[in-house]
Design an enzyme around this catalytic site. Structure first.
Site, PDB file in Angstrom:
ATOM      1  CE  LYS A 127      -4.476   1.093   0.488  1.00  0.00           C
ATOM      2  NZ  LYS A 127      -5.623   0.249   0.149  1.00  0.00           N
TER       3      LYS A 127
HETATM    4  N1  GLU Z   1      -7.269   0.300  -3.012  1.00  0.00           N
HETATM    5  C1  GLU Z   1      -8.083  -0.840  -3.291  1.00  0.00           C
HETATM    6  C2  GLU Z   1      -8.162  -1.741  -2.077  1.00  0.00           C
HETATM    7  O1  GLU Z   1      -7.982  -1.301  -0.962  1.00  0.00           O
HETATM    8  C3  GLU Z   1      -7.703  -1.554  -4.569  1.00  0.00           C
HETATM    9  C4  GLU Z   1      -6.313  -2.126  -4.600  1.00  0.00           C
HETATM   10  C5  GLU Z   1      -5.921  -2.676  -5.963  1.00  0.00           C
HETATM   11  O2  GLU Z   1      -6.720  -2.712  -6.857  1.00  0.00           O
HETATM   12  O3  GLU Z   1      -4.740  -3.045  -6.079  1.00  0.00           O
HETATM   13  O4  GLU Z   1      -8.472  -2.893  -2.176  1.00  0.00           O
END
Ligand code: GLU
Length: 419
Positions: free
Chosen positions: A105
């Site tokens: 993240k």
């Molecule tokens: N930000 C989104 C989540 O928390 C999507 C992450 C992604 O598609 O890699 O799942």
């Protein structure tokens, strides 16, 4: 609400599942630590010539099952602690739906509503270059999250491509369709929330047309969840965003509200009016007489301080980490169901995976195929989680975590510890 200790909350969830699974202390120790944490300072020339410096992070929790995967958040409350928790949740999310990724993240502490589009573009490019040494199509693949969108992903893709000297489509997901994005990706998280809700309603013998819903948050996740549940026949009695909460006793006109948001500068509901719609206090969204509550904003929204207000029988976590563990215990004691974030909002990363596959193959699917494949993954994953919850006599989060942690622990143990 304070977000202190979000990583501690993620650890508590991990420890609870690890205990049931009888995971060894050594493996638990590995899983409790992110593999890599990078903090960067991003100087940006603002439109008036001043230089501002923004702090950003990229955390890679695990690549045991495949490249790290997870969004990038632009929000004023971003901290390293939060990004670490979000990265860990991505590992479990990818594992519970069984897609070949680990978890990561990113985040930048910035209030995007205070920046011009050009300032956000420069910040995005600078942040991208700062994290470039650790991202890559087979290392770590970013995506949108709170405060970022397809446009941001396009800038990331372009920045990496400029350095590479050729277009690198598979460096990022959540791109616009023009730039190699996938049909259905924008709606995917909300669509996944809808599929999860329908699966739960079926098992509780509840009909969508008799189901009353409240949704906290009206961004990409909340608005699409509300819209798709509305199309399934549910009545959406209330939604809220940063500007307040909006209520209609017979159900809100969700499509009109989505259209209205497009006309406001920051895509908000402020100023929306329609017959029968009243504005209520933002905190009143928790205590409404509804069957389903979808928290689709930020972490730690349902806490020990407001959990007693909740009347909904089911909580579908559109956001990551919206329920604190002590509040969840209260909900479970009252016989309520919590479909955990790692399953409830996994639709986004599932279609990110489809986008990545399409980008690598340079072969693009039609929307029907994307949505059908998403439905298959969600229905199958929900079934598996429900079954483990029944067999183990535990709640849905513990069951989802048991499936996910077991898969990751197995990968860690089979690979062995280098060297
Ligand atoms: N930000 C989104 C989540 O928390 C999507 C992450 C992604 O598609 O890699 O799942």
């Amino acid at each position: 609400m304070s977000k202190a200790g979000v990583f501690a909350m993620a650890l508590e969830q991990l420890e609870s599942a690890a205990k049931r699974l009888k995971i060894s202390d050594s493996t638990l120790r590995v899983l409790s630590h992110p593999e890599r944490e990078l903090t960067v300072s991003c100087p940006v020339v603002m439109d008036d010539g001043r230089i501002e410096v923004f702090t950003g992070h990229r955390v890679q929790h695990s690549n045991a099952r495949g490249p790290c995967k997870g969004g990038i958040r632009f929000h004023q409350s971003v901290t390293l602690d939060e990004v670490k928790a979000l990265a860990m949740w991505m590992t479990w999310k990818c594992a519970v739906v069984n897609i070949p990724y680990g978890g990561g993240k990113g985040g930048v502490q910035v209030d995007v509503t205070k920046l011009s589009k050009e300032e956000i573009r420069r910040l995005t490019r600078r942040y991208t270059v700062s994290i470039m040494p650790i991202i890559g199509p087979h290392k770590d693949i970013p995506a949108p999250d709170v405060g970022t969108n397809a446009e941001t992903m396009g800038w990331i893709m372009d920045t990496v491509s400029m350095f590479q000297g050729s277009t690198v489509l598979d460096i990022v997901t959540g791109k616009s369709i023009d730039l190699g994005g996938s049909l259905g990706r924008r709606e995917a998280t909300g669509r996944g929330v809808m599929f999860n809700t329908l699966e739960l309603l079926k098992r509780l013998d509840m009909q969508p047309c008799r189901t009353k819903v409240a949704v906290q948050g009206f961004g990409n996740v909340g608005s699409v969840s509300a819209d798709l549940l509305h199309r399934q026949g549910c009545r959406i009695l209330a939604v809220s965003d940063v500007t307040g909460a909006y209520y209609h006793p017979d159900g809100l006109p969700i499509p009109d509200m989505i259209e209205y948001c497009k006309t406001t500068r920051h895509n908000v509901l402020d100023g929306f009016s329609a017959p029968g719609v009243s504005k209520i206090d933002m905190n009143d969204i928790f205590g409404l007489d509804v069957d389903v509550f979808v928290p689709a904003a930020l972490e730690k929204q349902i806490t020990i301080d407001n959990v007693d207000k909740i009347k909904a029988r089911a909580i579908i976590e559109g956001a990551n980490g919206p329920t604190s563990p002590d509040a969840e215990r209260v909900l479970l004691k009252k016989g309520k169901y919590v479909v955990p974030d790692i399953l409830a909002n996994s639709g986004g990363v599932v279609v990110s995976y489809f986008e990545w596959v399409q980008s690598i193959q340079s072969f693009f699917w039609d929307e029907e195929e994307v949505n059908k494949n998403l439905q298959n993954v969600i229905v199958r994953s929900f079934e598996a989680v429900w079954k483990v919850a029944q067999e183990e006599k535990t709640d849905l989060r513990n069951a989802a975590m048991m499936i996910a942690v077991k898969r990751v622990a197995q990968a860690v143990e089979e690979r062995g510890i280098f060297p």
